[in-house]
Motif scaffolding. Structure first.
Motif, PDB file in Angstrom:
ATOM      1  N   THR A 533     -40.633  25.976  22.656  1.00  0.00           N
ATOM      2  CA  THR A 533     -41.410  24.768  22.336  1.00  0.00           C
ATOM      3  C   THR A 533     -42.820  24.838  22.892  1.00  0.00           C
ATOM      4  OG1 THR A 533     -40.713  23.701  24.383  1.00  0.00           O
ATOM      5  CG2 THR A 533     -39.331  23.346  22.436  1.00  0.00           C
ATOM      6  N   SER A 534     -43.091  25.889  23.671  1.00  0.00           N
ATOM      7  CA  SER A 534     -44.360  25.900  24.394  1.00  0.00           C
ATOM      8  C   SER A 534     -44.902  27.324  24.451  1.00  0.00           C
ATOM      9  CB  SER A 534     -44.153  25.385  25.828  1.00  0.00           C
ATOM     10  OG  SER A 534     -43.340  24.240  25.830  1.00  0.00           O
ATOM     11  N   PHE A 577     -48.285  25.270  27.977  1.00  0.00           N
ATOM     12  CA  PHE A 577     -48.829  24.236  27.102  1.00  0.00           C
ATOM     13  C   PHE A 577     -47.830  23.975  25.980  1.00  0.00           C
ATOM     14  CE2 PHE A 577     -52.885  24.466  29.153  1.00  0.00           C
ATOM     15  CZ  PHE A 577     -52.943  25.763  29.613  1.00  0.00           C
ATOM     16  N   HIS A 578     -47.585  22.702  25.733  1.00  0.00           N
ATOM     17  CA  HIS A 578     -46.571  22.320  24.758  1.00  0.00           C
ATOM     18  C   HIS A 578     -47.219  21.942  23.441  1.00  0.00           C
ATOM     19  CE1 HIS A 578     -44.312  22.025  28.464  1.00  0.00           C
ATOM     20  NE2 HIS A 578     -45.062  21.040  28.897  1.00  0.00           N
ATOM     21  N   LEU A 590     -37.703  21.088  16.979  1.00  0.00           N
ATOM     22  CA  LEU A 590     -37.199  19.955  17.749  1.00  0.00           C
ATOM     23  C   LEU A 590     -38.311  19.365  18.603  1.00  0.00           C
ATOM     24  CD1 LEU A 590     -33.767  20.674  19.408  1.00  0.00           C
ATOM     25  CD2 LEU A 590     -34.385  18.764  17.953  1.00  0.00           C
ATOM     26  N   PRO A 591     -38.450  18.055  18.632  1.00  0.00           N
ATOM     27  CA  PRO A 591     -39.464  17.455  19.494  1.00  0.00           C
ATOM     28  C   PRO A 591     -38.968  17.336  20.926  1.00  0.00           C
ATOM     29  CG  PRO A 591     -38.388  15.745  18.233  1.00  0.00           C
ATOM     30  CD  PRO A 591     -37.755  17.031  17.825  1.00  0.00           C
ATOM     31  N   ARG A 592     -38.881  18.454  21.613  1.00  0.00           N
ATOM     32  CA  ARG A 592     -38.471  18.430  23.016  1.00  0.00           C
ATOM     33  C   ARG A 592     -39.149  19.574  23.739  1.00  0.00           C
ATOM     34  NH1 ARG A 592     -32.116  19.549  23.050  1.00  0.00           N
ATOM     35  NH2 ARG A 592     -32.473  19.482  25.285  1.00  0.00           N
ATOM     36  N   ARG A 593     -39.045  19.558  25.064  1.00  0.00           N
ATOM     37  CA  ARG A 593     -39.670  20.609  25.875  1.00  0.00           C
ATOM     38  C   ARG A 593     -38.587  21.584  26.319  1.00  0.00           C
ATOM     39  NH1 ARG A 593     -44.083  17.328  28.006  1.00  0.00           N
ATOM     40  NH2 ARG A 593     -45.219  16.895  26.067  1.00  0.00           N
ATOM     41  N   ASN A 594     -38.870  22.848  26.077  1.00  0.00           N
ATOM     42  CA  ASN A 594     -37.864  23.832  26.472  1.00  0.00           C
ATOM     43  C   ASN A 594     -38.557  25.108  26.886  1.00  0.00           C
ATOM     44  OD1 ASN A 594     -35.386  25.556  26.413  1.00  0.00           O
ATOM     45  ND2 ASN A 594     -34.499  23.668  25.615  1.00  0.00           N
ATOM     46  N   ARG A 595     -38.198  26.206  26.279  1.00  0.00           N
ATOM     47  CA  ARG A 595     -38.706  27.506  26.720  1.00  0.00           C
ATOM     48  C   ARG A 595     -40.149  27.714  26.281  1.00  0.00           C
ATOM     49  NH1 ARG A 595     -37.819  33.036  25.526  1.00  0.00           N
ATOM     50  NH2 ARG A 595     -37.701  32.539  23.314  1.00  0.00           N
ATOM     51  N   SER A 596     -40.847  28.561  27.061  1.00  0.00           N
ATOM     52  CA  SER A 596     -42.213  28.914  26.650  1.00  0.00           C
ATOM     53  C   SER A 596     -42.291  30.410  26.395  1.00  0.00           C
ATOM     54  CB  SER A 596     -43.213  28.504  27.727  1.00  0.00           C
ATOM     55  OG  SER A 596     -42.883  29.134  28.954  1.00  0.00           O
ATOM     56  N   VAL A 597     -43.284  30.789  25.635  1.00  0.00           N
ATOM     57  CA  VAL A 597     -43.471  32.206  25.310  1.00  0.00           C
ATOM     58  C   VAL A 597     -44.965  32.484  25.357  1.00  0.00           C
ATOM     59  CG1 VAL A 597     -43.651  31.812  22.807  1.00  0.00           C
ATOM     60  CG2 VAL A 597     -42.794  33.985  23.634  1.00  0.00           C
ATOM     61  N   ARG A 598     -45.338  33.705  25.623  1.00  0.00           N
ATOM     62  CA  ARG A 598     -46.761  34.019  25.738  1.00  0.00           C
ATOM     63  C   ARG A 598     -47.463  33.849  24.404  1.00  0.00           C
ATOM     64  NH1 ARG A 598     -49.585  37.957  29.802  1.00  0.00           N
ATOM     65  NH2 ARG A 598     -51.289  37.014  28.647  1.00  0.00           N
TER      66      ARG A 598
END
Lengths: 625, 417
Positions: A533-534, A577-578, A590-598
């Protein structure tokens, strides 16, 4: 409203969109929220609609503050709410809504709101025919005039508050206005009204501008007459304040707060001038300056000594989090705020929307409302959904935990949204849109804690109301209509971003790539507990990434994690950053905060196989300048 | 007589000299974009919808007094057609409640320079009167006349409203110097003859639309000559008055005026010169005049004199938003019309009221004076203010408030030490 009653559309209510990108609005049903831009609201409406968040109350002290907020976050609303005419009106509301205003009055905090205008700030751009000193003098002169014009809006409120019983209010107005008009016009004109004072200032400004133009375009020499405002910054304002105090019995500890809006449009040199004011502290005049993240252009002053946060001023952050630290929307968060402002705006209506709440307007969210979904929980159907969409390891785990309390917390709560979304996207074939992006909590979440975005969404949704034969609205608004509106707004926002100076085209491209990547990541594998998500950005991602993320934050299209500083002018922005939740329906995530990726990985990713989107990103954006 | 509200816009100049970039169908260079919003119309729509319960509520008609385009180009008219439709819809008005006249900029000059001129002259209104545009439909719906050929005037009827539209630009062209308006006598005669055939009831509201002015106004630079006044204005005025026209609306000057005419004890009419709705107004020539939007509120008709009374509400577009006019361009936010009283009569009424009211009080608002003398409601702001201050000061009182104080909130007070 029973299912058997067929709702009747109001005539001309809905026009089909010419293209998915642009919605046309019903002209027969006025916007619920009317004007969504605080700058354009009349005072009475601005006061009626204002819901003071907790952070706003930190401004009610005699200190310098710099308010940082993305576009639409509420900066203008906050600084306007500090103006004494607003405060005075708000204080007359004896309910708890007016408590903040009564507090401000009790503390003798007198706010003066100086609006920015595109004409004013655009006109201050460096002109080739001006030296640096001339440019600085011009800025000072214009800000002197504008701050005095702003003062005229609050004099009446000051008279009402501070006139003693034996002082005649018309006489006070007469004397104060005469004193000011004589000072401001060099004795040439005399006014006894605030409008007269503003007219005098307006004419002074126009004469000056016309003279400048004549100098540039005419061969005949033209003299610009020096006036009361060709002096040090804010000296005319301080003189005017002293004149007002001379007539009114104000307490010695009364503090005037000069609230400057939209200073992001001013140049670094102008910020240096303003910082100098912050640095040269004055007991009875403080500043509240509103700007965007990364748009407090410098900490330098004209005194060879920079301003210091914590000493000369404090930063106040206006942006709200749409969700709390647990990933939900508690009562003390933006959802409660959204319900409040909706209720305040609706309370002034006398039509069929009177008494409607945000919840009844939009209904529950299938995707996000855990409690509602828990009440309708069917274990067998849920396991079927799991087997259809989840990975084998997750299915096995679910089967193991079935019947235990851990099933709820480790399986159901974590996966329900993703499963429902996969199912909805799977069922939305051809040109049919899903209906899953709907409901109060979802719509509010897709506002990303941004009040203006929330108001725009609700205005668009209200246009989709249908009415029954009795003229009553059919509630909640159809889920498919809600889905369509929020998706279209996301698309329109992305399209508009392209024309945002200075890097809009680049920013829009990046956002699109990120959104498509997230959609791919969501659909490429069976559902597990992690979704992307980010993005993460680091210093070695380069200046293009920096330009993107800073502009995206300013436009409230990427939301920085809490620990990312957004204030320092030349700061290299790194961290997590999301993606704005507004884009969730557009990109099917999905409108939620979860994993981030470069970010670099996202930008270099090539999407194989069928994609919902026709454009496939090929080039590496990091190589582009 | 039924209350009627007429929204009035003029001198849009859709094209490169329009205030909003969304009112220009041609590319604009970057330097010319500075200070010009790209959403001029959206701002108007948002503002108009916000006023749903205020003065813009239930506007009955929309009138446009010419210079709709900047150069008479077909693309300008196409864009203007869309823009006017949006304005109309923002005011919740159907097309049948729109009335307009062409201005001197609405004639296609390039075609007038072609030879043979007598052939091409017929086509000079072709861009305005394209088949698909509302301008053609509206002209066709008139009961009498046309703009592009004799009589160069039209008459519409809509319920209790009669609208005369006179094309004062019909005879202007590239070869005419100096450019001016003209109402040929044959136009006046044909209109007169047609109006005589109508048996109009006395309560019928009669409106005349023109582009050019009928009076020689003083300019912002008062010693500069303006030769563009409509020639033969006097005869038109007499004809209008003889047919009990109540109000004349016109444009062209980009600077508003409100006045009255009463030729030789004939029926008096109000004359309103509209400001420019959306043209870029050069600060040197227009000295700070903003873009303006007006609503004429006709509230009734004096039973004795037949004169209509009411007020003109004016909003100006400044700092990229619409706000109440503040008299910068000579017309205050709410300007009354319809009184035939002289200053002496007005002062006498004020004096009597002040004497009664200030016997036991140290202050008296203007609104109380009007309560005592309802006809003072229709007095022009400048006259009301001058009379009020003169009488009050002669009686030893001071007056707080200026001419442009909203709603005339003036107060006469006795100073306390």
């Amino acid at each position: 409203m029973t299912a058997s009653r067929r709702p009747k559309k109001i005539s001309g209510a809905i026009r089909r969109a010419k293209s998915p990108e642009v919605l046309e609005y019903s002209k027969e049903l006025p916007h619920a929220f009317g004007i969504d831009n605080a700058k354009q609201l009349p005072v009475e409406q601005a006061v009626n609609y204002f819901v003071p968040p907790k952070e706003f109350l930190t401004l009610l002290v005699p200190k310098n503050h710099i308010l940082l907020g993305s576009r639409g976050s509420g900066k203008t609303t906050w600084v306007r709410a500090l103006a004494y005419d607003h405060v005075s009106l708000a204080a007359s509301d004896s309910s708890s809504h007016g408590a903040y205003a009564r507090d401000a009055i009790a503390r003798h905090l007198i706010g003066i709101y100086v609006p920015a205008s595109a004409a004013f700030t655009g006109d201050l751009r460096n002109k080739p025919w001006q030296t640096e000193q001339e440019a600085e003098e011009y800025f000072t002169w214009r800000l002197n005039i504008h701050s005095c014009a702003a003062l005229t809006h609050i004099i009446d409120a000051c008279i009402k508050q501070y006139a003693s019983r034996d002082q005649l209010k018309p006489q006070l107005q007469y004397d104060i206005c005469r004193t000011l008009s004589k000072a401001w016009t060099g004795g040439k004109q005399s006014f006894t009204s605030y409008e007269g004072l503003r007219l005098a200032l307006s004419e002074l400004e126009l004469e000056h501008l016309a003279a400048i133009r004549r100098i540039r375009t005419s061969s005949i020499p033209v003299q610009i007459e020096s006036d009361h405002f060709h002096t040090d910054l804010f000296l005319p304002l301080r003189h005017a304040i002293r004149a007002i105090r001379a007539h009114l019995k104000m307490p010695a500890d009364a503090v005037w707060m000069l609230c400057l809006d939209e200073v992001e449009y001013l140049s670094e040199a102008h910020h240096r001038i303003l910082n100098t004011q912050l640095r040269s502290a004055s007991e009875d005049l403080v500043f509240k300056i509103a700007t965007m993240p990364f748009a407090h252009h410098t900490l330098a002053t004209n005194l060879n000594d920079s301003v210091r946060e914590g000493h000369d001023f404090e930063y106040v952050y206006v942006d709200r989090e749409p969700i709390d630290s647990h990933g939900g929307q508690g009562q003390d968060q933006f959802l409660a705020f959204a319900r409040s402002i909706f209720s305040r705006r609706i309370s002034h209506r006398n039509d069929s929307l009177k008494g409607v709440t945000l919840g009844t307007l939009l209904g529950a969210s299938e995707l996000l409302d855990e409690k509602r979904n828990a009440q309708k929980f069917d274990h067998e159907k849920y396991m079927e959904l799991l087997r259809r969409h989840a990975n084998p390891a997750t299915v096995a785990r679910a089967e193991r935990l079935a019947g235990t309390h851990k099933f709820q917390s480790e399986i159901y709560r974590k996966l329900n949204g993703a499963l429902l979304l996969r199912e909805a996207l799977h069922n939305a074939t051809g040109n049919t849109s899903p209906r899953i992006y709907s409901g109060e909590t979802l719509i509010v979440r897709c506002s990303d804690g941004n009040p203006r975005r929330l108001m725009r969404l609700i205005n668009l949704l209200i246009q989709r109301l249908e009415f029954n034969s009795a003229g009553r609205p059919v509630l909640p608004i159809d889920q498919g209509a809600q889905n369509s509106v929020v998706e279209s707004l996301g698309r329109e926002t992305l399209t508009r971003t392209q024309s945002e100076p200075p890097y809009g085209e680049q920013t829009a491209k990046y956002l699109e790539v990120i959104g498509k990547y997230m959609n791919w990541a969501f659909l490429a594998r069976r559902v597990g507990t992690d979704q992307t998500t980010s993005v993460e950005i680091y210093e070695d991602d380069g200046p293009v990434a920096q330009r993107f993320i800073k502009q995206a934050i300013q436009l409230s299209l990427m939301i920085p994690a809490k620990d990312v500083p957004i204030k320092t002018p030349n700061y290299t922005c790194t961290g997590i950053f999301h993606l704005s939740f507004l884009f969730a329906p557009l990109f099917g995530v999905l409108p939620r905060r979860n994993r981030s990726v470069r970010l670099s990985r996202v930008l270099n990713h090539k999407i194989d196989g069928p994609s919902k989107f026709s454009d496939i990103v090929q080039t590496s954006f990091l190589e582009q300048e | 007589m039924k209350k009627t509200k007429i929204a009035l816009i003029s001198d849009l100049h859709v094209g490169v000299t329009a205030r909003g970039l969304d009112l220009c169908p041609f590319p604009v260079s970057e330097d010319k974009k500075v200070g010009r919003a790209s959403d001029f119309l959206s701002r108007f729509e948002a503002w108009a919808s916000e006023h749903a319960s205020k003065p813009l509520d239930k506007v009955d008609y929309l009138c446009i007094t010419g210079d709709i385009s900047n150069t008479g180009h077909s693309e300008e008219f196409a864009l203007a057609d869309t823009a006017i439709k949006r304005i109309r819809e923002a005011l919740s008005l159907p097309e049948e409640r729109l009335f307009y006249v062409p201005g001197n900029h609405d004639v296609h000059w390039p075609v007038m320079k072609l030879e043979p001129s007598h052939f091409w002259l017929k086509h000079r209104y072709a861009p305005l009167l394209q088949e698909t545009l509302g301008f053609k439909r509206r002209m066709r719906s008139a009961e009498f006349g046309r703009f592009d050929d004799t009589p160069f005037a039209v008459v519409w009827r809509h319920g209790d409203l009669v609208v005369l539209g006179v094309n004062t630009s019909a005879y202007d062209g590239p070869q005419v110097e100096p450019h001016h308006g003209l109402i040929k006598q044959e136009t006046i005669d044909q209109l007169d003859a047609f109006l005589k055939t109508l048996a109009l009831p006395p309560e019928c509201l009669r409106v005349c639309l023109l582009h050019h002015h009928l009076d020689q106004y003083s300019e912002r630079l008062p010693d500069v000559a303006d030769h563009s006044i409509a020639v033969n204005a006097e005869n038109l005025v007499r004809m209008l008055s003889s047919h009990r026209v109540d109000i004349v609306l016109h444009g062209h000057k980009h600077y508003p005026r409100l006045g009255a005419r009463q030729p030789d004890n004939q029926h008096p009419f109000v004359m309103l010169c509209a400001g420019s709705f959306s043209a870029v107004l050069d600060p040197i020539w227009h000295e700070g005049t903003p873009n303006l939007f007006h609503v004429v509120n006709i509230n009734g008709r004096d039973a004795k004199t037949g004169r209509i009374f009411g007020q003109v509400d004016t909003w100006s577009y400044q700092a990229h938003k619409w706000q109440a006019g503040n008299g910068v361009a000579g017309l205050y936010a709410n300007e009354s019309f319809g009184s035939g009283s002289t200053p002496s009569e007005v002062k006498e009424q004020i004096r009597e009221s002040l004497q009664n009211r200030l016997k036991d009080s140290s202050a008296c608002e203007w609104s109380k004076i009007v309560l005592d003398n309802p006809t003072l409601r229709h007095i022009r702001t400048d006259v009301a203010y001058e009379c009020f201050t003169e009488v009050a000061e002669a009686m030893g009182f001071e007056v707080v408030g200026d001419r442009n104080t909203p709603s005339k909130k003036w107060v006469a007070f006795r100073r306390t030490e």
